[in-house]
Structure formats: C-alpha cells, structure tokens
Design an enzyme around this catalytic site. Structure first.
Site, PDB file in Angstrom:
ATOM      1  N   TYR A  37      14.669  85.757  76.015  1.00  0.00           N
ATOM      2  CA  TYR A  37      14.505  84.468  75.353  1.00  0.00           C
ATOM      3  C   TYR A  37      15.145  83.379  76.196  1.00  0.00           C
ATOM      4  O   TYR A  37      16.291  83.493  76.596  1.00  0.00           O
ATOM      5  CB  TYR A  37      15.188  84.503  73.989  1.00  0.00           C
ATOM      6  CG  TYR A  37      14.487  83.640  72.982  1.00  0.00           C
ATOM      7  CD1 TYR A  37      13.522  84.174  72.128  1.00  0.00           C
ATOM      8  CD2 TYR A  37      14.746  82.286  72.912  1.00  0.00           C
ATOM      9  CE1 TYR A  37      12.854  83.378  71.218  1.00  0.00           C
ATOM     10  CE2 TYR A  37      14.079  81.475  72.004  1.00  0.00           C
ATOM     11  CZ  TYR A  37      13.139  82.026  71.161  1.00  0.00           C
ATOM     12  OH  TYR A  37      12.480  81.240  70.271  1.00  0.00           O
ATOM     13  N   ARG A 223       6.103  74.652  76.276  1.00  0.00           N
ATOM     14  CA  ARG A 223       6.624  75.978  76.588  1.00  0.00           C
ATOM     15  C   ARG A 223       5.673  76.992  75.970  1.00  0.00           C
ATOM     16  O   ARG A 223       4.858  76.649  75.102  1.00  0.00           O
ATOM     17  CB  ARG A 223       8.043  76.174  76.049  1.00  0.00           C
ATOM     18  CG  ARG A 223       8.130  76.225  74.546  1.00  0.00           C
ATOM     19  CD  ARG A 223       9.569  76.392  74.070  1.00  0.00           C
ATOM     20  NE  ARG A 223      10.093  77.732  74.276  1.00  0.00           N
ATOM     21  CZ  ARG A 223      10.100  78.693  73.336  1.00  0.00           C
ATOM     22  NH1 ARG A 223       9.630  78.451  72.125  1.00  0.00           N
ATOM     23  NH2 ARG A 223      10.580  79.881  73.586  1.00  0.00           N
ATOM     24  N   ASN A 225       5.366  80.694  73.888  1.00  0.00           N
ATOM     25  CA  ASN A 225       6.064  81.707  73.111  1.00  0.00           C
ATOM     26  C   ASN A 225       5.022  82.785  72.815  1.00  0.00           C
ATOM     27  O   ASN A 225       3.822  82.573  73.008  1.00  0.00           O
ATOM     28  CB  ASN A 225       6.611  81.097  71.818  1.00  0.00           C
ATOM     29  CG  ASN A 225       7.638  81.991  71.169  1.00  0.00           C
ATOM     30  OD1 ASN A 225       8.155  82.919  71.776  1.00  0.00           O
ATOM     31  ND2 ASN A 225       7.936  81.702  69.909  1.00  0.00           N
TER      32      ASN A 225
END
Lengths: 346, 317
Positions: A37, A223, A225
């Site tokens: 992460y 971003r 995920n």
C-alpha cells in the site's frame, strides 16, 4: 476511444466482456513483483492516445451499459445518491467540469452550448438534450450532481475542505468495492480510512491527506487501486451483499479464470473552483483472469504479486476464500524469468 | 506549477498607499472561477530576479472576465510591492498562478464575523460576494487609519449595506473585540485579516472567550524577512548555495536552478516544507505552518520565509 457502445449486463446473466482493444488498454496496476500500500499519486495529465488517461474522463465501449446499470441501482436504492445542503456550489462545479470535459474530448457524442448562464447540453449516446440555467437547480429535473453523475462512468464523491481535513459530504456511488456511501457520508478523512490495514501505521494516510489539502485547481492528480471481484459486477455494495457475497463459494479450479475479475479503480482528484471542494472519482475497470492472460507479462506479474501478498490485505480485500485458486491458476504462466519495472502489456 | 498568462488591463491609485490592478487573460478568454477568500501568486521579474508575491482576489468569483488585486506599498519591502507600484503599467504581460484558497468560508457556519484591518480587507471582498449570493448572515468590521485610507468603503457600502461597520482610527473610533466576540450566537465563525497585532488580539480574544478553534480563521501572508546571509547545502542536488540578505531560501534555491515545490510563498500552506538533515546553528522559523514542537525539533523548515544562522544547514533536496 470506442465509437460503438456494447449491449451488455453487469448483473444476473453477466454478458459483460472486453474486446481485444479494451484488453490491450486495461489499466494494469502492478509495476513491480511485490505490492505494498502506498500513496502512489501522480499528476492527472494527458496519457497516451487510446489509453484510459488520454482524456479527463474515459468514455469506453461499456459507457451506455454502465450508465444503464447505474440507473438500475439508483432506482432500487435512491440512497446511493446523497448530498448535504452546503455542497450545492460543489454540485455546479461538478456539472461544469464534466460537461466541459466531455464535450471538448468527445465532440461526436456530447455538446455544450452556452448562452450566458443558459446552457444546452446534449448527450447523444444516452439520448439526452436539456436546456437549463447554470446555478438554478429548479431548471433541471434533478440536482446537478445527480444529473451529471448518471452520465459519467464511475463513482463520485465530493469532499468539503474544512477544519484541516476533508469530509465526504456528497456522493453518487453505484459501483463500489464493498463500501457504503450511506455509512460514510459526512465522515472525515481519518474516519473513513480507519479500516485500511497497515496503512495507518505507515503514515500513508496522513501524508496523502496533507498532499490533497494542497491540491490545486488546474492540477488534478490520479492513482490506481485494485481488488478482485467474482463476476463482472459493478454493484458490490455492502447493502446488496446477499446478492454477491455468496458467489465466492462458487469459484473452483475449472471456472476461476472466467469468474475471478481483477477490479482496477482509476481514482482521480480535482480541486473544484467555486466551492473549494475536491471531487474524488473512482472509475472501475473489470477484466477476468483469462482475458488478462492474453498478455503473458501481466499473468506472470500478477502471479508474483498475489503469491507474495500479505494475508491482512488478502482478507481486507475479501479474497481469502478464492485466493489460492487464483495463485494456482496463474502459476502456469510464470517461468521465473525477471520482468522489467512497468505496467505495459508487452 | 501551471501558470496563467495575463495582461494588466487597468491600474488605479485608490488610497495614498494602495493601488488596484486589473488582470485579463492574454488570449482574451475568461479566467477560471474561484471561491471567496482565494489568492493568486504574481510573478515579477525584478532586475533578473524572480519575485513571487501572493495577493487576494477581490472581485466577485462569478465575474471572471478579469481578476482584481490591490497592493499596499510596503515600507522596508524587498521590492515586490514597490515594483508593483512603480513599474507595473497597463498593457504589461504578467504571470499568475491559478487561484488557491487558504482562507475559505466555513460553509456550515450559521453566522460569519469578518474583521479587516487596512489592506486586510482584500480577501473579504470576494467572500462578501459569496456570502451575499448564498444569503448568509454576516457582519463586516473594517478598521483603518484615517478616511483617506479607507479603500473600498464606497464599494463595501453598496455590497454590505447595514452589515458594514467602519472604525476610523484618526477619529478615535476603536473596535471593541471583546464586546463583538462576546455577544455572538453559537455556530458563529470569525475571520480576521490585517496587521499581525490585530490578528493576535482577535485570536486571543476569541480563545479566551471559549470560541472553538475550528471557528476561528485568519490569513496572514508573510513577506520573506530580510536577514543575515547564510549558506545551505542540498543533499540530493549535491550543491552549496549562499542565501543573500534580501533573498529567501526558496528564491536562492530557485535561482540556483534547483526545482522546489511551493504554493503560497507566505509561510501558510506547508507545501514547500523541507527536511533538515543536519544543522550546526539555529533555525529562524518565521512561518505559521509548523507546530511549536516541530519548530523546536529543527527537523523541518519552510524555505519560503524561514532562515538560519549557522555554517551548515543540510537539506533533503
């Protein structure tokens, strides 16, 4: 960018599929063999022609079917749209950003004409044409955020910036990876990120917040995920858990590559000008393991990432039940040869 | 950082010390909309050295044909405000950043008390436009030296009517902060912008009266203070730079060709924060961003306004 839109479903008979072109442009999220992460935020600037980041909002072959699926979810559960009263300026900011971007980037599908504050919006793929007064909600059939949130793929949350943090004070959320808008609305940054394992200890969330509080109008960021979903289902909400949660039990060695989908979220964040709020968009891309393995590089990389995944993260992402089957199926693609850094397909 | 290419469309002397500037976009298109309380950073090329000063946007956020700023000529200035007053003329091209808001209205506030001293009135001009549009409950309290220094009083009378309260020092009129802040309903927010003495009094008065911290707002852009020259070392770039007396660390770093992050350049936003790896002297923290304990620890520095007085200051840049 797709010029034709597919007829397909994201529920019941699940006719969703990716064309060869869609597979090739899939936003594969793993540049390295190990996953951890991280903040991994980069400027949301124009990407390569044909990539999912070519334009501000990506409109692909699934556009019409996805908007229809969103409509079904909203009809069944109107609570998937929420907006607190002080977010009205942010709602108009959202409408302006989406209409201007779509009409500029896809003039063959969308058009926006402004006559002072009287605007005419046309969305050809969905057969919508409306004239309204910018800033006057009574001239639209629904609130501006609801109106345009239904016409763009993905989920949207509008974050109010106050007290040195961000509050999720409005949202239209129909394709979420097991989180609830009704539960999170009005919550602050730290409250809604509380459950993410290991991230708090690493200080990732505090650093990301600091970065976002300084997010500037005109300089959006993005971003990626990811998680995994059984069947190409957009609505994996906690509210509808009984409809999809049990699907995990159906995965076996024979059907794993058809049923298990890598679910990638392209998340973008924009500072909005009039409201000083932040728009957070979560666009979901789905691909089953079989299609993904079209490119052996991706299959190899995914095998290594999954094999070395921390058990806390496997559990947090809801993959514990079928995860060993995924690793086993991918193993046959992995010859152990070194892969260079990067997410490219070939 | 993305910048807007603008042109100076008008310059107007509004008080003996304040000039008002109007900017339009170079290509004639509209400027971006913004929220009340926003500012832009204006870039000035002064004798080959780039100065960047933040100025509040004063116009209505809805009227985006032009941006409006006002600049008070500062005595003892390093040159930014003097340059704006003496060298910026109609027709000149000028580079500005996109609007940034570090002084936004609390949208959930039930009532808003705005307090301005002198040139500190500027961020409130756009906030008032937003408050009027939203039909919010507010009071504008504006203190200034003498009648000729009351810039924008006529404009404010029109936009605020009975919500405007003026205090003219030369006529013996004083704003009683304790009386004002001691008699407000729950849910009220207070905003102050003006000289640092005024900001301090408002913050202390509000705190002493038990106002919740998140209901107290202030904006104080600092000019980089002039100081003794000192040297810094940049670890990643592997160079040593001298920071002259009249330059900030950030300006010296930029002048050396090293790219550094920044946003407000006034010690407020925190964007330019640098990690201090080693130091043999004291760090002169001038910013409003770091906490007191962070300042004492000497692990971080805000190069836009802070300085140092040792021989060695090794930064992670």
């Amino acid at each position: 960018m797709a010029s034709t839109f597919k007829k397909e479903t994201f529920r019941e008979d699940y006719t969703y599929s990716n064309s060869a072109e869609a597979i090739k442009r899939f936003p594969f999220p793993f540049p390295e063999d190990q996953y951890m992460y991280s903040v991994n935020i980069e400027p949301h600037v124009k990407g390569k022609v044909g990539s999912v980041c070519e334009f501000t909002f990506d409109v692909d072959e699934h556009y019409v079917a996805e908007c229809l699926d969103k409509k079904i979810t909203l009809e069944q559960d109107p609570g998937r749209y929420q907006a607190l009263p002080h977010m009205m300026d942010a709602q108009w900011d959202f409408l302006e950003l989406t209409m201007e971007s779509l009409s500029q980037d896809y003039p063959q599908h969308f058009s926006l004409n402004k006559n002072g504050s009287v605007w005419t919006w046309e969305n050809k793929p969905l057969g919508i044409k409306d004239t309204f007064t910018f800033g006057d909600s009574s001239t639209l059939a629904m609130e501006p955020f609801d109106y345009m949130g239904r016409q763009v793929q993905g989920d949207f949350v509008l974050l109010d910036h106050r007290e040195e943090t961000l509050f999720a004070d409005a949202g239209i959320v129909t394709s979420q990876a097991d989180w609830s808008l009704a539960f999170n609305v009005g919550m602050s940054w730290r409250e809604w990120h509380g459950p993410v394992p290991r991230a708090t200890e690493l200080g990732v969330m505090d650093r990301a917040l600091k970065h976002l509080l300084n997010l500037q109008f005109g300089s959006p960021v993005r971003r990626l995920n990811w998680t995994m979903t059984i069947n190409p289902r957009l609505d994996t909400s906690p509210e509808n858990y009984p409809q999809w949660g049990g699907d995990r039990n159906a995965v076996n060695a024979d059907n794993v590559s058809d049923l298990v989908h890598l679910r990638v979220e392209l998340q973008t964040l924009f500072r909005l000008p009039r409201s000083n709020a932040i728009m957070f968009s979560i666009r979901c891309y789905l691909i089953n393991l079989k299609d993904l393995s079209t490119y052996s590089r991706w299959a190899k990389r995914l095998h290594r990432v999954q094999k070395t995944m921390h058990p806390d993260l496997i559990e947090y992402k809801g993959m514990t039940k079928f995860h060993p089957l995924v690793v086993d199926w991918l193993a046959k693609f992995d010859d152990g040869a070194a892969l260079d850094v990067g997410t490219h397909a070939e | 950082m993305s910048m807007i290419n603008a042109i100076v469309a008008a310059v107007e002397q509004v008080t003996p010390l304040v000039k008002h500037f109007t900017f339009v976009k170079e290509d004639g298109s509209k400027l971006p909309p913004f929220s009340g309380g926003s500012h832009v950073v204006v870039s000035m090329d002064i004798g080959g050295r780039v100065h960047r000063n933040p100025y509040s946007l004063m116009g209505s956020p809805e009227a985006t044909d032009a941006y409006h700023i006002s600049v008070r000529k500062q005595e003892n200035s390093r040159g930014g405000s003097v340059f704006m007053h003496e060298h910026v003329t109609v027709g000149m091209p000028i580079k500005i950043t996109y609007p940034v808001n570090l002084f936004s209205l609390a949208k959930k506030g039930h009532k808003h008390i705005l307090i301005a001293g002198g040139i500190g009135i500027t961020p409130f001009m756009s906030q008032i436009a937003d408050l009027n549009r939203l039909g919010a409950d507010y009071e504008m309290h504006y203190a200034f030296r003498s009648p000729e220094h009351g810039a924008f009083v006529e404009q404010l009378k029109k936009s605020c009517s009975s919500r405007l309260h003026c205090y003219i020092d030369s006529q013996g009129e004083q704003l009683d902060f304790k009386a004002l802040l001691g008699d407000q309903p729950l849910g009220t927010h207070v905003y102050v912008c003006g000289p640092s003495s005024m900001v301090t009094v408002v913050l202390e008065t509000a705190r002493n009266l038990g106002w919740p911290e998140r209901h107290i707002h202030n904006e104080q852009f600092l000019s980089p203070p002039v100081g003794e020259p000192f040297n810094i070392q940049l670890a990643k770039s592997n160079i040593e730079i001298q920071v002259p007396a009249d330059m900030s660390m950030l300006e010296a770093i930029e002048a050396a060709g090293v790219e550094a992050d920044y946003l407000c350049r006034g010690g407020v936003c925190g964007r330019c924060e640098l990690q201090v790896l080693e130091t043999d002297g004291a760090i002169l923290h001038n910013d409003h961003f770091l906490t007191d304990s962070e300042k004492v620890s000497c692990k971080k520095i805000m190069p836009c306004v802070s300085r140092a007085n040792g021989k060695r200051l090794l930064l992670d840049l």
